[in-house]
Motif scaffolding. Structure first.
Motif, PDB file in Angstrom:
ATOM      1  N   THR A 280     -28.887  12.857 -18.509  1.00  0.00           N
ATOM      2  CA  THR A 280     -29.004  13.436 -19.844  1.00  0.00           C
ATOM      3  C   THR A 280     -27.762  14.247 -20.189  1.00  0.00           C
ATOM      4  OG1 THR A 280     -31.412  13.507 -19.668  1.00  0.00           O
ATOM      5  CG2 THR A 280     -30.400  14.918 -21.329  1.00  0.00           C
ATOM      6  N   LEU A 281     -27.218  14.971 -19.215  1.00  0.00           N
ATOM      7  CA  LEU A 281     -25.974  15.703 -19.431  1.00  0.00           C
ATOM      8  C   LEU A 281     -24.865  14.765 -19.891  1.00  0.00           C
ATOM      9  CD1 LEU A 281     -23.973  18.061 -19.276  1.00  0.00           C
ATOM     10  CD2 LEU A 281     -23.846  17.698 -16.795  1.00  0.00           C
ATOM     11  N   SER A 282     -24.773  13.603 -19.244  1.00  0.00           N
ATOM     12  CA  SER A 282     -23.742  12.630 -19.612  1.00  0.00           C
ATOM     13  C   SER A 282     -23.894  12.195 -21.068  1.00  0.00           C
ATOM     14  CB  SER A 282     -23.829  11.409 -18.681  1.00  0.00           C
ATOM     15  OG  SER A 282     -22.873  10.445 -19.026  1.00  0.00           O
ATOM     16  N   LYS A 283     -25.122  11.941 -21.487  1.00  0.00           N
ATOM     17  CA  LYS A 283     -25.365  11.482 -22.857  1.00  0.00           C
ATOM     18  C   LYS A 283     -25.090  12.594 -23.875  1.00  0.00           C
ATOM     19  CE  LYS A 283     -28.938   8.133 -21.510  1.00  0.00           C
ATOM     20  NZ  LYS A 283     -30.392   7.821 -21.554  1.00  0.00           N
ATOM     21  N   THR A 284     -25.623  13.792 -23.628  1.00  0.00           N
ATOM     22  CA  THR A 284     -25.473  14.877 -24.609  1.00  0.00           C
ATOM     23  C   THR A 284     -24.036  15.367 -24.689  1.00  0.00           C
ATOM     24  OG1 THR A 284     -26.178  16.476 -22.908  1.00  0.00           O
ATOM     25  CG2 THR A 284     -27.861  15.653 -24.422  1.00  0.00           C
ATOM     26  N   SER A 285     -23.312  15.327 -23.577  1.00  0.00           N
ATOM     27  CA  SER A 285     -21.922  15.796 -23.608  1.00  0.00           C
ATOM     28  C   SER A 285     -21.044  14.885 -24.458  1.00  0.00           C
ATOM     29  CB  SER A 285     -21.357  15.897 -22.183  1.00  0.00           C
ATOM     30  OG  SER A 285     -21.286  14.623 -21.563  1.00  0.00           O
ATOM     31  N   LYS A 286     -21.350  13.605 -24.488  1.00  0.00           N
ATOM     32  CA  LYS A 286     -20.589  12.675 -25.326  1.00  0.00           C
ATOM     33  C   LYS A 286     -20.840  12.944 -26.810  1.00  0.00           C
ATOM     34  CE  LYS A 286     -20.286   8.733 -22.106  1.00  0.00           C
ATOM     35  NZ  LYS A 286     -21.044   9.279 -20.964  1.00  0.00           N
ATOM     36  N   LEU A 287     -22.035  13.437 -27.143  1.00  0.00           N
ATOM     37  CA  LEU A 287     -22.363  13.763 -28.526  1.00  0.00           C
ATOM     38  C   LEU A 287     -21.839  15.148 -28.922  1.00  0.00           C
ATOM     39  CD1 LEU A 287     -26.075  12.487 -28.576  1.00  0.00           C
ATOM     40  CD2 LEU A 287     -24.081  11.348 -29.594  1.00  0.00           C
ATOM     41  N   PHE A 288     -21.980  16.104 -28.012  1.00  0.00           N
ATOM     42  CA  PHE A 288     -21.602  17.488 -28.307  1.00  0.00           C
ATOM     43  C   PHE A 288     -20.094  17.708 -28.196  1.00  0.00           C
ATOM     44  CE2 PHE A 288     -21.551  22.121 -27.028  1.00  0.00           C
ATOM     45  CZ  PHE A 288     -22.000  22.604 -28.254  1.00  0.00           C
ATOM     46  N   ARG A 289     -19.429  16.963 -27.341  1.00  0.00           N
ATOM     47  CA  ARG A 289     -17.983  17.031 -27.117  1.00  0.00           C
ATOM     48  C   ARG A 289     -17.524  18.468 -26.781  1.00  0.00           C
ATOM     49  NH1 ARG A 289     -15.487  12.286 -25.918  1.00  0.00           N
ATOM     50  NH2 ARG A 289     -16.545  10.617 -27.027  1.00  0.00           N
ATOM     51  N   PRO A 290     -17.992  19.042 -25.668  1.00  0.00           N
ATOM     52  CA  PRO A 290     -17.585  20.400 -25.315  1.00  0.00           C
ATOM     53  C   PRO A 290     -16.128  20.454 -24.852  1.00  0.00           C
ATOM     54  CG  PRO A 290     -18.796  19.428 -23.506  1.00  0.00           C
ATOM     55  CD  PRO A 290     -18.863  18.436 -24.635  1.00  0.00           C
ATOM     56  N   LYS A 291     -15.538  21.622 -24.981  1.00  0.00           N
ATOM     57  CA  LYS A 291     -14.190  21.842 -24.440  1.00  0.00           C
ATOM     58  C   LYS A 291     -14.275  22.144 -22.942  1.00  0.00           C
ATOM     59  CE  LYS A 291      -9.703  22.559 -25.331  1.00  0.00           C
ATOM     60  NZ  LYS A 291      -9.285  23.716 -26.171  1.00  0.00           N
TER      61      LYS A 291
END
Length: 489
Positions: free
Chosen positions: A192-203
């Motif tokens: 889930t981290l992998s999926k949400t990080s692609k959407l959220f695009r954190p620095k």
């Protein structure tokens, strides 16, 4: 006649000055027991509490006598804004030597090439060190992802309530989105981290925890970070001693930045370190070389960006702790920490306790009390009265941090005091007795109001008056008092 009077006046002034200087010298040369008996009594009471109680708070430890020698030394008298060789005050030649030695030992302890890694040892504590790091590589409003606080994360990784209230000011300065545990396993949900990080695009993605008893998969974190273009910052505050001894995987192979406190499993003074990569970062498909530029950014963020002069007594004491951490004895100590945690976890399971993730791979255990019908706040209260220090803690299903369903415990401090498997099995038995007493006393609470604060006060009063609680307190104190604390002769 006039000259005689003047000479007499001057003589009297000189005598008064001499007496004043003598009094000042006496005042600043006395021990605290002579200067401030009230504060000395408090100090002696705290020494007695530590000696005669069981410390299970996972973030606490007993530092060494050698470290204490430096913490109370002349190194604290010096102001030294700046960095070695670049100070804003004179007289820092030996301070420079101490800080440079501390940096050298920090890199050596973790097996880091000084051409590829640097370290800042001036940060005053772990939470500020994280803020300084974010500020070095992010602008206000940039995005950050860290483990959610109720799932075992830390406030300094960003935390806000579902209502939008920003509990951590990190979430006020930066946009934060948490990742969580898989509720079925109690393990970090990397998918889930992998999926949400692609959407959220954190620095920045933070690989770090405060109440998580399993190993972190740094390789997965690195892959996820690269896929969304984020820095990977690992916060190893809790596990830095375990990493130093090589008893659990190191974050350095995969991380861009590694932060840590120095007083937990590392067993040093209360301070922090920020490690950062140097040199080549990557080569693009077109052959362009991109280099890290973290060195100046992080050092500037610490000073002058956020701090003034560093604590030279702390840095010097840290250098001593780092030397001690490089020994075979320290490695054996860290191995014993993990071994003791596993013994304690298994004994708790045998006694009917439920553990988040059903065990531990490191120094801490997170107990889920929900099956007992007692909360962490009440149990923590009773434990303190019976001379056991632990802390209430949220678990993934909790809604309240003030009355959570969890209790966090750890083994570093009492392993320092020579507790082994037999002693930690005894600790589990004490915890079991405490839970049973808590359940019984909770059922007898009487309060005229329905506030949580009133219920806790009523519970505490019942605990302090109960004879079984008093007897258990004596039993724990007698047991703990047999074991040495650093400095005991």
């Amino acid at each position: 006649m006039l000259s005689t009077v003047i000479r007499a006046q001057r003589a009297n002034v000189f005598k008064a000055f001499t007496r004043s200087v003598s009094s000042q010298q006496q005042l600043i040369s006395k021990h605290v027991s002579e200067v401030d008996p009230e504060m000395h009594r408090i100090l002696e009471s705290e020494r007695s509490r530590q000696k005669n109680s069981i410390t299970l708070i996972a973030s606490e430890n007993f530092t060494s006598k050698a470290v204490m020698d430096l913490l109370g030394s002349e190194m604290q008298n010096k102001y030294s804004e700046g960095y070695p060789g670049q100070r804003y005050y004179g007289g820092n030649q030996f301070i420079d030597q101490a800080e440079s030695l501390c940096q050298k030992r920090a890199l050596e302890l973790y097996g880091l090439d000084p051409e590829k890694w640097g370290v800042n040892v001036q940060a005053l504590a772990g939470a500020p060190a994280n803020l300084y790091t974010y500020s070095a590589i992010m602008n206000v409003g940039d995005r950050l992802m860290g483990l959610d606080l109720p799932h075992g994360g830390h406030l300094s990784h960003g935390y806000q309530l579902a209502s939008g209230t920003k509990i951590s000011f990190v979430s006020k300065y930066f946009q934060s989105m948490p990742y969580e545990l898989d509720p079925a396993t109690g393990i970090i949900d990397y998918e889930t981290l992998s999926k949400t990080s692609k959407l959220f695009r954190p620095k920045v993605i933070v690989a770090g925890t405060s109440a998580y008893s399993r190993l972190l998969d740094y390789k997965k974190f690195k892959q996820i970070s690269e896929e969304c273009g984020a820095y990977l910052m690992s916060d190893m505050a809790h596990i830095s001693g375990l990493v130093a001894a090589g008893v659990i995987p190191s974050p350095f192979e995969y991380s861009d930045i590694v932060t840590t406190t120095t007083h937990k499993s590392l067993r040093g003074p209360r301070g922090a370190m920020i490690f950062y990569r140097k040199g080549l970062k990557k080569t693009t498909k077109k052959g362009k070389e991109i280099y890290y530029d973290l060195d100046n950014k992080i050092n500037f963020s610490v000073f002058p960006g956020h701090q003034g002069g560093p604590g030279n007594h702390t840095i010097s004491a840290l250098a001593v702790a780092l030397k001690q951490a490089s020994t075979e004895e320290f490695k054996q100590y860290q191995q014993q920490i993990v071994s003791n945690a596993k013994v304690l976890a298994q004994k708790l399971i045998d006694l009917g306790f439920k553990l988040v993730s059903e065990g531990t791979d490191n120094h801490l255990i997170l107990i889920d009390l929900s099956n007992f019908g007692i909360d962490g706040a009440r149990l923590e209260t009773l434990l303190e009265i019976i001379n056991i220090s632990a802390n209430k803690n949220t678990i993934p299903t909790d809604k309240s941090a003030l009355f959570p369903s969890g209790l966090r415990i750890g083994t570093p401090a009492m392993t320092t005091r020579q507790f082994g498997p037999a002693e930690f099995e005894k600790v589990a038995e004490f915890l079991s007795k405490a839970v049973k007493l808590s359940i019984a006393l909770k059922s007898r609470e009487e309060t005229s109001t329905n506030t949580a604060k009133a219920h806790l006060a009523a519970f505490k009063k019942l605990c302090s008056e109960n004879e079984e609680v008093k007897q258990l307190a004596k039993e724990v104190a007698d047991f703990a008092g047999q074991y040495p604390v650093p400095g005991d002769l």
